[in-house]
Motif scaffolding. Structure first.
Motif, mmCIF file in Angstrom:
data_model
loop_
_atom_site.group_PDB
_atom_site.id
_atom_site.type_symbol
_atom_site.label_atom_id
_atom_site.label_comp_id
_atom_site.label_asym_id
_atom_site.label_seq_id
_atom_site.Cartn_x
_atom_site.Cartn_y
_atom_site.Cartn_z
ATOM 1 N N PHE A 218 0.859 -1.187 0.000
ATOM 2 C CA PHE A 218 0.000 0.000 0.000
ATOM 3 C C PHE A 218 0.901 1.245 0.000
ATOM 4 N N THR A 219 0.616 2.146 -0.911
ATOM 5 C CA THR A 219 1.522 3.286 -1.140
ATOM 6 C C THR A 219 0.845 4.638 -0.831
ATOM 7 N N GLU A 220 -0.274 4.617 -0.092
ATOM 8 C CA GLU A 220 -1.021 5.859 0.102
ATOM 9 C C GLU A 220 -0.232 6.926 0.858
ATOM 10 N N LYS A 221 0.797 6.504 1.623
ATOM 11 C CA LYS A 221 1.572 7.489 2.391
ATOM 12 C C LYS A 221 2.795 7.997 1.609
ATOM 13 N N LEU A 222 2.968 7.486 0.422
ATOM 14 C CA LEU A 222 4.135 7.875 -0.372
ATOM 15 C C LEU A 222 4.013 9.356 -0.763
ATOM 16 N N PRO A 223 5.003 10.213 -0.386
ATOM 17 C CA PRO A 223 4.867 11.646 -0.677
ATOM 18 C C PRO A 223 5.237 11.996 -2.121
ATOM 19 N N GLU A 224 5.121 13.224 -2.465
ATOM 20 C CA GLU A 224 5.599 13.727 -3.757
ATOM 21 C C GLU A 224 7.118 13.547 -3.773
ATOM 22 N N PHE A 225 7.636 13.475 -4.953
ATOM 23 C CA PHE A 225 9.067 13.199 -5.069
ATOM 24 C C PHE A 225 9.915 14.230 -4.332
ATOM 25 N N ALA A 226 9.497 15.503 -4.392
ATOM 26 C CA ALA A 226 10.271 16.573 -3.770
ATOM 27 C C ALA A 226 10.362 16.380 -2.255
ATOM 28 N N ASP A 227 9.310 15.764 -1.678
ATOM 29 C CA ASP A 227 9.288 15.571 -0.222
ATOM 30 C C ASP A 227 9.807 14.193 0.205
ATOM 31 N N PHE A 228 10.243 13.426 -0.754
ATOM 32 C CA PHE A 228 10.625 12.037 -0.474
ATOM 33 C C PHE A 228 11.931 11.959 0.305
ATOM 34 N N ASP A 229 11.906 11.255 1.424
ATOM 35 C CA ASP A 229 13.113 11.048 2.233
ATOM 36 C C ASP A 229 13.467 9.564 2.165
ATOM 37 N N PRO A 230 14.582 9.220 1.533
ATOM 38 C CA PRO A 230 14.905 7.794 1.355
ATOM 39 C C PRO A 230 15.187 7.068 2.675
ATOM 40 N N PHE A 231 15.360 7.801 3.756
ATOM 41 C CA PHE A 231 15.633 7.137 5.042
ATOM 42 C C PHE A 231 14.352 6.844 5.825
ATOM 43 N N GLN A 232 13.206 7.184 5.236
ATOM 44 C CA GLN A 232 11.940 6.935 5.930
ATOM 45 C C GLN A 232 11.138 5.857 5.196
ATOM 46 N N CYS A 233 10.346 5.151 5.984
ATOM 47 C CA CYS A 233 9.521 4.095 5.372
ATOM 48 C C CYS A 233 8.105 4.635 5.186
ATOM 49 N N TYR A 234 7.610 4.602 3.957
ATOM 50 C CA TYR A 234 6.284 5.130 3.665
ATOM 51 C C TYR A 234 5.282 4.010 3.320
ATOM 52 N N LEU A 235 5.792 2.794 3.194
ATOM 53 C CA LEU A 235 4.934 1.719 2.681
ATOM 54 C C LEU A 235 4.385 0.850 3.819
ATOM 55 N N ARG A 236 3.286 0.203 3.535
ATOM 56 C CA ARG A 236 2.801 -0.858 4.436
ATOM 57 C C ARG A 236 2.377 -2.053 3.570
ATOM 58 N N TRP A 237 2.323 -3.228 4.213
ATOM 59 C CA TRP A 237 2.058 -4.449 3.448
ATOM 60 C C TRP A 237 0.937 -5.271 4.076
ATOM 61 N N GLN A 238 0.244 -5.953 3.252
ATOM 62 C CA GLN A 238 -0.705 -6.955 3.748
ATOM 63 C C GLN A 238 -0.286 -8.306 3.142
ATOM 64 N N ILE A 239 -0.066 -9.273 4.007
ATOM 65 C CA ILE A 239 0.473 -10.567 3.546
ATOM 66 C C ILE A 239 -0.525 -11.673 3.900
ATOM 67 N N THR A 240 -0.821 -12.484 2.926
ATOM 68 C CA THR A 240 -1.634 -13.675 3.203
ATOM 69 C C THR A 240 -0.704 -14.891 3.156
ATOM 70 N N LEU A 241 -0.672 -15.626 4.236
ATOM 71 C CA LEU A 241 0.227 -16.781 4.343
ATOM 72 C C LEU A 241 -0.595 -18.059 4.509
ATOM 73 N N LYS A 242 -0.231 -19.079 3.723
ATOM 74 C CA LYS A 242 -0.938 -20.354 3.841
ATOM 75 C C LYS A 242 0.002 -21.352 4.518
ATOM 76 N N ALA A 243 -0.199 -21.596 5.796
ATOM 77 C CA ALA A 243 0.653 -22.545 6.528
ATOM 78 C C ALA A 243 0.000 -22.884 7.858
ATOM 79 N N GLU A 244 0.060 -24.150 8.215
ATOM 80 C CA GLU A 244 -0.479 -24.549 9.517
ATOM 81 C C GLU A 244 0.573 -24.233 10.573
ATOM 82 N N LEU A 245 0.312 -23.227 11.364
ATOM 83 C CA LEU A 245 1.319 -22.711 12.284
ATOM 84 C C LEU A 245 0.716 -22.397 13.632
ATOM 85 N N ASP A 246 1.619 -22.333 14.614
ATOM 86 C CA ASP A 246 1.259 -21.785 15.909
ATOM 87 C C ASP A 246 1.368 -20.259 15.790
#
Lengths: 628, 152
Positions: free
Chosen positions: A178-206
């Motif tokens: 998900f990239t909704e927090k990604l700023p305009e290029f001019a405001d982009f700071d490469p040392f900051q994290c702007y992304l989030r992820w949603q992961i679907t995992l198929k495994a029988e786990l604790d």
């Protein structure tokens, strides 16, 4: 059920079983030759790693965990000891059980798995390893993980992708970014994290196993883990819902072969058509032939299986029995690389198992006895299997005690057998195939209940075969099993002789040479060929042996084939060489009698027939004619 | 026809090979096929033309003209048909006869009215005259026996 998923799973099972067999072979070999075999450890490690990854991708977490525990052992050891081998073999057995849908409850499976892992972990020096691999009760089988790192996530060198990749070790994942927090290029700071992820995992786990992946970053991210599906508590054991028995399969093979004949006959009809129609029909005919060949291949794939499959479990069995009986033994096998009817291969498993147990219980002596008799401490069992003419011949021999004739005679009297001629050895050999005939004083887990050799004989007889025993008291004994083989699949070299295609078993072919007059000599009225090693071997004219009409040989295309049968070399002169193929071979029986020098009839892909030469009979026949 | 109650056993198929007439019980015929490519076998008598692959089986092909030493010509174009026969007592054993043509069906009642000649070969039960032509009634069991005799 998704059919493609089903076939993928089936392919995984097949590959996994093969990999397990390779790992087992390596483990067993390491017992007899530790230093040489450890050189192949890297390859075994690679196999294990690959199996672990694939098993996890197919949601087979238990196998992945067991493989991981084996990896830890191999990582830790430079040489396997007996307890290491035993723990590895136990783990391999567990994985096999899982793959073969064994009728254990999930609880029993888990118990068995934990036992395997615990035993493997004990072998590893690292005291924490048990915690690394010991899993808890699975609490979910499909997971949704929302992973939203804070902007300062990268500050301590954390990498969100590494965490996501680590989840793949549990099973297949689907990742959305998900990239909704990604700023305009001019405001982009490469040392900051702007992304989030949603992961679907198929495994029988604790749950905790999964949460542990985020343990080190939980203070700099938001993680929510939701269960989308609960674990499948009860494994549904599905019986084979398709009915395909031997008769059905034969009927399908007959349809396929008839279709092939009819397609061949339509080729002649195309000649009566005009050019355009002829081309069109020929194309269709070609496409249909291809489909028929695929059908035939699939049917043969179902009907036949490698002869070696019947012997696959024996090395492991020999290892287990040697441990159980404290009789060291080495099993040597020489199995022809052919495929036979699955019926024969499967029917051989039980008799071979009986023979091995019998050899270990009654044949091979304990080490002290062997030493007293001047025999090597390690007992030797040799098994060979080959197709000779239209028979499968299995020789099962050991260098043990041989038949205890005195005990057999006593037992025979007890059983009321009329003993007239005590020196009649063939009869003694026959008695032991009678039901209930055991000279063992007590029954144990291996044998001695008098059930065994009569069952072996029954199995062999059911296959239309015969079994005989040759025994030499104090030196060992040899069981010879002969089973008629009506069809097999074999690698052959096709050759052309006087406009006829002939097949030669590839296993006997050593080398081929273009015709060279300088290497062919006449001596004592016979032709000889000089090999690369300057050896003089008989040169046999196959055309003459097959009684084909004499024609002029074009020496430009003529070849000489160097053949080896039972370490005896000879050469064959042929008009030309053709392809090497894996072909269906059929016996002339039951419709015609056997012909000397002909092993069977090879069915070429287009449906044409070719004679399959019997190399050993060819040499024998040559020697008879030439008076040797 | 005097009767409609003939069983298959009573009915014979008449076949033609190189102007000679032969007959086999209809019951023993599995099928009639166009001639397949025949693979010659070494070390076999001349009346075993070779083997063909039919119905998923390798089946020997017999040339009756050679077996009965009636004709010594061998030309596949003269016998473009194969009749596949089963053993009277073992349906799993087959052989094929190469033929020029198949003609009519006859019943044993018709044969009873014809004059008998002595049998020229163990594989022939009787020779009868039909329309002034000798018709060889084959003994299928003997034919199979002959085939399974190992010449070696």
């Amino acid at each position: 059920m998704n059919p493609s998923l089903s076939s993928a799973t089936a392919a995984f099972h097949q590959e996994a079983l093969q990999t397990l067999q390779q790992i087992e072979d390596w483990t067993l070999s390491s017992i007899h030759n530790p230093s040489a075999v450890m050189e192949q450890q890297a390859e075994t490690f690679r196999l294990l790693h690959s199996l672990k990854g694939t098993a996890a991708s197919f949601g087979n977490e238990s196998i992945a965990q067991v493989c991981h525990a084996i990896e830890n052992v191999l990582d830790d050891k430079t040489q396997l000891k007996t307890q290491d081998s035993e723990a590895l073999l136990m783990a391999i057995d567990y994985c096999r059980h899982i793959l073969s849908n064994s009728p254990l409850s999930p609880e029993q499976h888990d118990e068995h798995r934990d036992e395997c892992i615990a035993r493997l972990n004990k072998l590893v020096n690292d005291p924490n390893s048990a915690n690394q691999t010991q899993p808890g009760e699975p609490s979910g089988s499909v997971w949704q993980i929302d992973f939203a790192p804070y902007a300062r996530f990268f500050e301590n060198g954390h990498d969100p992708l590494r965490i996501i990749r680590s989840l793949r070790n549990f099973g297949p994942i689907k990742v959305s970014v998900f990239t909704e927090k990604l700023p305009e290029f001019a405001d982009f700071d490469p040392f900051q994290c702007y992304l989030r992820w949603q992961i679907t995992l198929k495994a029988e786990l604790d749950y905790h196993q999964l949460a542990a992946q985020f343990e080190w970053v939980k203070h700099i991210c938001d993680v929510t883990i939701d269960i989308l599906a609960l674990p499948q508590k009860k494994r549904v054991i599905e019986p084979n819902r398709y009915k395909l028995n031997e008769a059905n399969l034969e009927a399908l093979l007959t349809v396929s072969q008839t279709l092939q004949s009819q397609l061949q006959q339509t080729v002649a009809l195309t000649n009566q058509l005009n050019q355009t129609d002829k081309i069109r029909l020929s194309r269709r005919n070609h496409a249909m032939k291809r489909q028929q060949q695929l059908l035939q291949q699939q049917l043969l794939h179902i009907a036949m299986c490698p002869l070696a499959d019947a012997f696959a479990r024996l090395p492991r069995m020999a290892f287990d029995l040697a441990n159980k009986t404290a009789k060291p033994v080495q099993l040597n096998m020489d199995i022809a690389p052919i495929e036979l009817d699955s019926f024969i291969v499967n029917s051989l498993i039980d008799p071979l198992t009986h023979l091995l147990r019998n050899a270990m219980a009654h044949g091979i002596e304990v080490a002290e006895h062997r030493q007293q008799q001047g025999k090597p401490l390690t007992g030797q069992i040799h098994i060979s299997a080959e197709q000779a003419e239209d028979q499968l011949i299995i020789r099962f021999s050991d260098d043990g005690a041989g038949l205890a004739e005195d005990k057999i005679l006593v037992k025979a009297k007890q059983m009321g057998i009329n003993i007239q001629d005590l020196s009649d050895k063939p009869k003694i050999s026959e008695w032991i195939f009678r039901a209930g005939f055991s000279t063992s004083q007590s029954a144990d887990a291996i044998s001695g209940r008098g059930v065994g050799l009569d069952v072996v004989k029954q199995h062999v007889t059911d296959m239309g075969g015969d079994i005989e025993l040759v025994s030499n008291q104090g030196r060992g004994c040899c069981f010879i099993i002969k089973i008629p083989v009506l069809r097999s699949l074999m690698d052959v070299q096709l050759i052309r002789i006087k406009d006829q295609t002939v097949a030669l078993p590839l296993i006997h072919l050593i080398d081929s040479y273009l015709w060279d007059n300088a290497r062919v000599i006449w001596l004592n009225g016979k032709q000889w060929f000089i090999t690369d090693e300057n050896q003089q071997v008989p040169l046999i004219d196959v055309g003459r042996f097959l009684q084909l009409p004499d024609t002029e040989r074009n020496e430009q295309f003529a070849h000489i084939l160097l053949v080896n049968v039972d370490k005896r070399f000879f050469a064959l002169c042929v008009d030309s060489m053709a392809e090497q193929m894996h072909l269906l071979i059929k016996s002339l029986r039951p419709h015609y009698h056997h012909i000397n020098g002909i092993k069977g009839i090879a069915i070429l892909p287009e449906g044409d027939l070719a004679l399959l030469l019997d190399s050993s009979k060819l040499l024998m026949s040559y020697e008879m004619v030439s008076g040797n | 026809m005097s009767s409609n109650s003939h069983s298959d056993k009573d009915i014979y198929q008449v076949m033609l090979l190189n102007h000679q007439h032969y007959a086999v019980p209809v019951k023993s015929i599995i099928s009639v096929l166009a001639l397949e490519k025949i693979l010659s076998l070494p070390d076999t008598p001349n009346w075993v033309t070779g083997v063909v692959h039919v119905r998923n089986a390798i089946v020997p092909v017999v040339n009756l003209s050679f077996l009965f030493e009636i004709d010594s010509l061998s030309d596949e174009s003269r016998h473009p048909l194969l009749v596949l026969l089963r053993h009277p007592h073992d349906s799993q054993r087959w052989l094929a006869l190469c033929l020029t043509d198949i003609t009519q069906l006859i019943d044993t009642e018709q044969l009873a009215e014809t004059s008998l000649r002595s049998s020229p070969h163990p594989c022939v039960k009787h020779v009868v005259d039909i329309d002034s032509q000798p018709l060889h009634l084959l003994d299928i069991s003997k034919l199979f026996e002959q085939l399974m005799k190992d010449p070696g």
